[in-house]
Enzyme design. Sequence first.
Site, PDB file in Angstrom:
ATOM      1  N   GLU A 115      33.390  -5.176  29.557  1.00 27.84           N
ATOM      2  CA  GLU A 115      34.208  -5.223  28.419  1.00 27.84           C
ATOM      3  C   GLU A 115      35.419  -5.968  28.410  1.00 27.84           C
ATOM      4  O   GLU A 115      36.555  -5.513  27.955  1.00 27.84           O
ATOM      5  CB  GLU A 115      34.397  -3.672  28.103  1.00 27.84           C
ATOM      6  N   GLU A 134      41.236 -11.221  33.362  1.00 24.46           N
ATOM      7  CA  GLU A 134      41.893 -12.309  32.850  1.00 24.46           C
ATOM      8  C   GLU A 134      41.843 -12.433  31.218  1.00 24.46           C
ATOM      9  O   GLU A 134      42.758 -12.798  30.607  1.00 24.46           O
ATOM     10  CB  GLU A 134      41.200 -13.670  33.411  1.00 24.46           C
TER      11      GLU A 134
END
Length: 391
Positions: free
Chosen positions: A373, A377
């Site tokens: 999900e 980053e």
Amino acid sequence: MLITGQKDSPFSFKLSQEQSLIESTVREISEKEFAPKAAQIDREHRFPRENWDILVQLGLVGLPFPEEYGGAGLDHICYAIAVEELAIACATTAVMYSAHVSLCATPIHLFGSKEQKERLLKPLCTGQKMGAFALSEPGSGSDSAAATCTATLKGNEFILNGVKNWITNGAQADYYLVIAQSNPILKHKGLIAIIVEKDSPGFSFGKLEDKLGIKGSSTCQIIFENTPVPKENMLGNIGDGFKVAMVTLDGGRIGIGAQAVGIAQGAWNHALSYARQREAFGHRVCDFEAIRLMFADMQTEIDAARLLTYHASLVQDKGLQFTKEAATAKLYASEVAMRSTVKCVQIFGGYGYVTDYPAERYMRDAKITEIYEGTSEIQRLVIANQLLKGN
Ligand code: CAA
């Protein structure tokens, strides 16, 4: 859990009666039914269908949806609490549940017509059907707009062709919310969101993934070969697919944040029990200052992560945009889960490294929360984009 505030303060962190009831109900059933089987499910890579059946019986699979569609009409803090309590016991069960609620039922609730909610949301709320979400592809994960699975409109049907990757509840679901490209020239503005039913012609499953953690969760590719899907299953209009996916992931990220909090808390609980009974140098392990400080650091971070998931849920319940809050909760909670579970393995010493004890399973389960999900980053990117909007 653990959050108490001034009794009559309008900004009290005290859980409401409903929230406390969800907490105690899900904790009780998780301790009795899910925790004792979690290691076996992990070892055998077995999807725990019976756990789903219990969640259905308890009326939890439609928890945040209106009663008129068979839901329980509860708020999203209740939902976060339910996911956390499941994850304390069994991370596989938590993600089976959150993928169904956040990634399939929620977008139908948010973007579906009245008719679609009657036809598609109701069976998801009552548990007759299980939901899944299909966005990523073999060649696109973080870059969702690059999806190449095609949806070609022919009369009253879209014809789907392509492959979707990493589908949670993959081989087990009944309804799949699929993001597909209707016109590649338009890039993300050509995407559609459409519900595909399991037994559709030309719909098949690729291999089941052999994962590092959440091993009982069913993760596989799904494949469309000239799969006809009625146009009436599309949510919104042609071109709405990217927005549907992003809004869906906003909600999903709170679920993963809550799952991460649960994994961290579950590992902490086990580590404390162990440190209380294990002795070294004539003392209980939990009496050593080095270990006590670890418990204090971990619980501080876990409490902070929990508050972030509650905060994101609160903003969601107020009907405000909660993109930043959800990404913040997921980012922080998943990194806390990773840090805490590594420390818990350390507290168990050699026993943390073997499968006779649960510490290593929590550590393996924690890792995925930094990836699915939206990787950490991507969460940082989403947060920065929201903070620097217009600058
Ligand atoms: N809510 C509403 N609209 C949004 C939005 C949001 N949260 N985020 C973006 N949008 C809109 C933008 O406003 C923009 O609209 P216009 O075109 O009208 O201006 C449009 O979407 C494009 O936005 P961006 O230019 O920001 O899009 P981008 O291509 O640069 O991508 C991204 C942004 C944040 C990187 C996004 O692609 C993303 O979140 N990627 C990660 C995907 C991800 O989480 N994948 C995991 C898949 S699910 C899974 O893990 C499997 C499972 O089963 C658990």
